[in-house]
Design a protein around this motif. Structure first.
Motif, PDB file in Angstrom:
ATOM      1  N   ILE A  94      -5.360  20.573  -6.899  1.00  0.00           N
ATOM      2  CA  ILE A  94      -6.203  19.500  -6.659  1.00  0.00           C
ATOM      3  C   ILE A  94      -5.636  18.840  -5.263  1.00  0.00           C
ATOM      4  CG2 ILE A  94      -6.764  18.745  -9.049  1.00  0.00           C
ATOM      5  CD1 ILE A  94      -4.808  16.758  -8.877  1.00  0.00           C
ATOM      6  N   GLY A  95      -4.585  19.134  -4.740  1.00  0.00           N
ATOM      7  CA  GLY A  95      -4.312  18.582  -3.536  1.00  0.00           C
ATOM      8  C   GLY A  95      -3.343  17.367  -3.493  1.00  0.00           C
ATOM      9  N   LEU A  96      -3.021  16.969  -2.500  1.00  0.00           N
ATOM     10  CA  LEU A  96      -2.103  15.889  -2.471  1.00  0.00           C
ATOM     11  C   LEU A  96      -2.754  14.574  -2.696  1.00  0.00           C
ATOM     12  CD1 LEU A  96       0.898  15.038  -1.744  1.00  0.00           C
ATOM     13  CD2 LEU A  96       0.328  15.010   0.673  1.00  0.00           C
ATOM     14  N   LEU A  97      -4.054  14.336  -1.884  1.00  0.00           N
ATOM     15  CA  LEU A  97      -4.667  13.077  -1.893  1.00  0.00           C
ATOM     16  C   LEU A  97      -5.131  12.796  -3.430  1.00  0.00           C
ATOM     17  CD1 LEU A  97      -5.851  10.666  -0.498  1.00  0.00           C
ATOM     18  CD2 LEU A  97      -7.864  12.071  -0.069  1.00  0.00           C
ATOM     19  N   ARG A  98      -5.888  13.799  -3.898  1.00  0.00           N
ATOM     20  CA  ARG A  98      -6.095  13.902  -5.430  1.00  0.00           C
ATOM     21  C   ARG A  98      -4.926  13.502  -6.393  1.00  0.00           C
ATOM     22  NH1 ARG A  98     -10.913  18.444  -5.821  1.00  0.00           N
ATOM     23  NH2 ARG A  98     -12.307  17.179  -4.327  1.00  0.00           N
ATOM     24  N   THR A  99      -3.943  13.786  -6.112  1.00  0.00           N
ATOM     25  CA  THR A  99      -2.508  13.545  -6.743  1.00  0.00           C
ATOM     26  C   THR A  99      -2.143  12.146  -6.577  1.00  0.00           C
ATOM     27  OG1 THR A  99      -1.830  15.986  -6.530  1.00  0.00           O
ATOM     28  CG2 THR A  99      -0.172  14.368  -7.305  1.00  0.00           C
ATOM     29  N   ILE A 100      -2.372  11.647  -5.447  1.00  0.00           N
ATOM     30  CA  ILE A 100      -1.983  10.214  -5.199  1.00  0.00           C
ATOM     31  C   ILE A 100      -3.001   9.483  -6.114  1.00  0.00           C
ATOM     32  CG2 ILE A 100      -1.912   8.530  -3.595  1.00  0.00           C
ATOM     33  CD1 ILE A 100      -0.759  10.613  -1.705  1.00  0.00           C
ATOM     34  N   VAL A 118       2.325   7.532 -16.045  1.00  0.00           N
ATOM     35  CA  VAL A 118       2.660   8.804 -16.267  1.00  0.00           C
ATOM     36  C   VAL A 118       1.746   9.255 -17.518  1.00  0.00           C
ATOM     37  CG1 VAL A 118       3.830  10.960 -16.865  1.00  0.00           C
ATOM     38  CG2 VAL A 118       4.835   9.520 -15.272  1.00  0.00           C
ATOM     39  N   ILE A 119       1.556   8.529 -18.508  1.00  0.00           N
ATOM     40  CA  ILE A 119       0.919   8.780 -19.558  1.00  0.00           C
ATOM     41  C   ILE A 119      -0.678   8.629 -19.324  1.00  0.00           C
ATOM     42  CG2 ILE A 119       0.162   7.893 -22.073  1.00  0.00           C
ATOM     43  CD1 ILE A 119       3.139   7.330 -22.449  1.00  0.00           C
ATOM     44  N   GLY A 120      -0.797   7.504 -18.465  1.00  0.00           N
ATOM     45  CA  GLY A 120      -2.215   7.321 -18.244  1.00  0.00           C
ATOM     46  C   GLY A 120      -2.680   8.444 -17.208  1.00  0.00           C
ATOM     47  N   ALA A 121      -1.716   8.980 -16.206  1.00  0.00           N
ATOM     48  CA  ALA A 121      -2.282  10.022 -15.400  1.00  0.00           C
ATOM     49  C   ALA A 121      -2.410  11.317 -16.114  1.00  0.00           C
ATOM     50  CB  ALA A 121      -1.221  10.366 -14.349  1.00  0.00           C
ATOM     51  N   VAL A 122      -1.727  11.542 -17.134  1.00  0.00           N
ATOM     52  CA  VAL A 122      -1.945  12.754 -18.018  1.00  0.00           C
ATOM     53  C   VAL A 122      -3.217  12.630 -18.507  1.00  0.00           C
ATOM     54  CG1 VAL A 122      -1.328  13.953 -19.972  1.00  0.00           C
ATOM     55  CG2 VAL A 122       0.482  13.394 -18.471  1.00  0.00           C
ATOM     56  N   ILE A 123      -3.578  11.402 -19.198  1.00  0.00           N
ATOM     57  CA  ILE A 123      -4.928  11.335 -19.914  1.00  0.00           C
ATOM     58  C   ILE A 123      -6.049  11.469 -18.726  1.00  0.00           C
ATOM     59  CG2 ILE A 123      -6.597   9.577 -20.816  1.00  0.00           C
ATOM     60  CD1 ILE A 123      -3.862   8.344 -22.103  1.00  0.00           C
ATOM     61  N   VAL A 124      -6.062  11.016 -17.429  1.00  0.00           N
ATOM     62  CA  VAL A 124      -6.929  10.924 -16.577  1.00  0.00           C
ATOM     63  C   VAL A 124      -6.846  12.625 -16.028  1.00  0.00           C
ATOM     64  CG1 VAL A 124      -7.354  10.323 -14.052  1.00  0.00           C
ATOM     65  CG2 VAL A 124      -6.677   8.725 -15.818  1.00  0.00           C
ATOM     66  N   ILE A 128       0.960  -1.154   0.056  1.00  0.00           N
ATOM     67  CA  ILE A 128       0.021  -0.015  -0.026  1.00  0.00           C
ATOM     68  C   ILE A 128       1.005   1.232  -0.185  1.00  0.00           C
ATOM     69  CG2 ILE A 128      -1.519   1.205   1.463  1.00  0.00           C
ATOM     70  CD1 ILE A 128      -2.907  -1.322   2.208  1.00  0.00           C
ATOM     71  N   LEU A 129       1.949   1.261   0.692  1.00  0.00           N
ATOM     72  CA  LEU A 129       2.805   2.312   0.883  1.00  0.00           C
ATOM     73  C   LEU A 129       3.463   2.726  -0.561  1.00  0.00           C
ATOM     74  CD1 LEU A 129       4.078   4.512   2.676  1.00  0.00           C
ATOM     75  CD2 LEU A 129       5.918   3.222   3.281  1.00  0.00           C
ATOM     76  N   GLY A 130       3.848   1.431  -1.191  1.00  0.00           N
ATOM     77  CA  GLY A 130       4.304   1.509  -2.441  1.00  0.00           C
ATOM     78  C   GLY A 130       3.553   2.314  -3.497  1.00  0.00           C
ATOM     79  N   TRP A 131       2.397   1.742  -3.461  1.00  0.00           N
ATOM     80  CA  TRP A 131       1.364   2.252  -4.340  1.00  0.00           C
ATOM     81  C   TRP A 131       0.997   3.769  -4.312  1.00  0.00           C
ATOM     82  CZ3 TRP A 131      -1.209   1.021  -8.762  1.00  0.00           C
ATOM     83  CH2 TRP A 131      -1.216  -0.185  -8.987  1.00  0.00           C
ATOM     84  N   ILE A 132       1.088   4.296  -2.866  1.00  0.00           N
ATOM     85  CA  ILE A 132       0.953   5.582  -2.434  1.00  0.00           C
ATOM     86  C   ILE A 132       2.038   6.375  -3.145  1.00  0.00           C
ATOM     87  CG2 ILE A 132       0.898   7.334  -0.486  1.00  0.00           C
ATOM     88  CD1 ILE A 132      -0.759   5.264   0.902  1.00  0.00           C
ATOM     89  N   LEU A 133       3.161   5.944  -2.933  1.00  0.00           N
ATOM     90  CA  LEU A 133       4.442   6.590  -3.169  1.00  0.00           C
ATOM     91  C   LEU A 133       4.590   6.794  -4.897  1.00  0.00           C
ATOM     92  CD1 LEU A 133       6.971   8.100  -2.677  1.00  0.00           C
ATOM     93  CD2 LEU A 133       8.195   6.011  -2.696  1.00  0.00           C
TER      94      LEU A 133
END
Length: 90
Positions: A29-35, A68-74, A5-10
């Motif tokens: 969007i804040g830290l939680l939404r960035t994660i 990162v590509i997926g996160a840009v799309i999202v 879980i810690l790895g997924w968060i990081l």
């Protein structure tokens, strides 16, 4: 389990921050939404990679680039849906 879980968060945090840096404009969007952006982006990147290569493989996250590509799309979709994008320097 804790380390997974810690790895997924990081991982989500780093991928989300990179996506926010690549998409022009300011994202409040804040830290939680960035994660969450990074984690969802990893899943989206894995799905897209699977569709482009071997077909749907089920739930598999992508590597760094795919995440990162997926996160840009999202992030782009999120900004379009919510209208939360403001321009830098304005």
């Amino acid at each position: 389990m804790f380390w997974t879980i810690l790895g997924w968060i990081l991982f989500g945090l780093i991928a989300g921050f990179l996506a926010r840096a690549l998409v022009p404009g300011k994202d409040d969007i804040g830290l939680l939404r960035t994660i969450v952006l990074g984690v969802v982006g990893s899943v989206v990147g894995g799905l897209l990679f699977g569709l482009l290569t071997v077909g749907i493989r089920g739930f598999q996250p992508a590597g760094w680039i795919g995440s990162v590509i997926g996160a840009v799309i999202v992030l782009v979709i999120y900004n379009k849906v919510t209208g939360r994008k403001s321009h830098r320097g304005a």
